[in-house]
Scaffold this active site. Structure first.
Site, PDB file in Angstrom:
ATOM      1  N   ASP A 169      37.807  45.094  36.258  1.00 14.00           N
ATOM      2  CA  ASP A 169      39.137  45.368  36.774  1.00 14.00           C
ATOM      3  C   ASP A 169      39.453  44.516  38.012  1.00 14.00           C
ATOM      4  O   ASP A 169      38.557  44.066  38.715  1.00 14.00           O
ATOM      5  CB  ASP A 169      39.274  46.849  37.128  1.00 14.00           C
ATOM      6  CG  ASP A 169      39.131  47.750  35.916  1.00 14.00           C
ATOM      7  OD1 ASP A 169      39.511  47.314  34.815  1.00 14.00           O
ATOM      8  OD2 ASP A 169      38.632  48.882  36.076  1.00 14.00           O
ATOM      9  N   TYR A 170      40.733  44.342  38.258  1.00 13.14           N
ATOM     10  CA  TYR A 170      41.233  43.528  39.370  1.00 13.14           C
ATOM     11  C   TYR A 170      40.572  43.888  40.703  1.00 13.14           C
ATOM     12  O   TYR A 170      40.167  43.012  41.466  1.00 13.14           O
ATOM     13  CB  TYR A 170      42.753  43.721  39.461  1.00 13.14           C
ATOM     14  CG  TYR A 170      43.446  42.942  40.548  1.00 13.14           C
ATOM     15  CD1 TYR A 170      43.660  41.568  40.420  1.00 13.14           C
ATOM     16  CD2 TYR A 170      43.919  43.589  41.689  1.00 13.14           C
ATOM     17  CE1 TYR A 170      44.319  40.856  41.407  1.00 13.14           C
ATOM     18  CE2 TYR A 170      44.581  42.886  42.681  1.00 13.14           C
ATOM     19  CZ  TYR A 170      44.781  41.517  42.536  1.00 13.14           C
ATOM     20  OH  TYR A 170      45.426  40.825  43.521  1.00 13.14           O
TER      21      TYR A 170
END
Length: 247
Positions: A106-107
């Site tokens: 994830d970011y």
């Protein structure tokens, strides 16, 4: 003599264009030509003498390459981003091969991310049935009880998904600031898997890092650093997937 034949999706994956699963979708979508003709049938076999094109570009066989990146927070696990955000391959600009990420982070999550141009290797590591340990360190708000944390292994429902952890361990607790550090092991990593699990329990994650992937660790690397995997490490990861060695 035509030579040995292999499935079209495997040939595409081995060329470094994309993973085998995505190669199958490209074929179904009519984006692949063999000797000038569009092929949409999965399982079509080709030889080295056949001319294969993907999205109008001929395939060029590359030597297999394998890299480990210490992905920083605030980076997209993608090969492009229409919002202009930093992507993982920005850290590997000097690599000549067309590599792609194995899975995703994830970011806002940092840690181990593997990249390769070997579609078979990527498929091996990503397929849920191989159950490779992925170990994360999570800093959370609050101090959950053992009874609450036991739900991680039982499974927690969120937005129609059943999110489970293989194992967990309390690493430390800060009673003054009411925070906790957990080690959480996953086999399958769904979108925001750990964050969603902990949110359902009422303990939001403030920091998350993937520290171990099978037999691989971040040892010696800083965020943004990368290195090639050694032949021994590649072999070990294949063995881990097939449960021949422990990880």
């Amino acid at each position: 003599m035509k030579g040995p034949e292999e499935r079209l999706q495997k040939v595409i994956a081995q060329s470094g264009v994309t993973s085998r699963r995505k190669a199958e979708q490209l074929i179904v979508d009519g984006k692949v030509k063999v000797n000038g003709k569009v092929v949409t049938k999965l399982g079509t076999k080709v030889s080295v003498n056949d001319k294969v094109e993907v999205n109008g570009c001929p395939l060029e066989k590359e030597a297999p390459s394998y890299y480990l990146l210490y992905k920083p927070r605030g980076v997209i696990t993608s090969l492009h981003d229409d919002k202009g955000r930093k992507i993982v391959t920005d850290f590997l600009m000097d690599i000549p091969e067309r590599i792609f990420p194995i899975g995703r982070l994830d970011y806002d999550t940092s840690g181990i991310l593997l990249l390769t141009n070997d579609g078979d290797f990527a498929n091996l590591l990503m397929h849920p049935k191989y159950e490779i340990d992925k170990v994360y360190i999570a800093k959370i708000k609050g101090m959950p009880s053992k009874a609450e944390l036991s739900k991680l292994k039982q499974g927690i429902k969120a937005d129609g998904d059943l999110l489970k952890a293989v194992d967990y361990k309390i690493m430390s607790q800060d009673k003054k600031n009411k925070t906790c550090i957990l080690e959480i092991t996953l086999h399958e990593g769904k979108n925001r898997h750990i964050r969603r699990m902990m949110e359902q329990l009422g303990y939001p994650v403030t920091k998350l890092k993937r520290e171990k992937y099978g037999t691989l660790t971040l040892r010696g690397l800083q965020p943004g650093d990368y290195r090639m995997l050694t032949p021994h490490e590649i072999k070990q990861m294949r063995l881990v997937a097939h449960k021949i060695v422990k990880h």
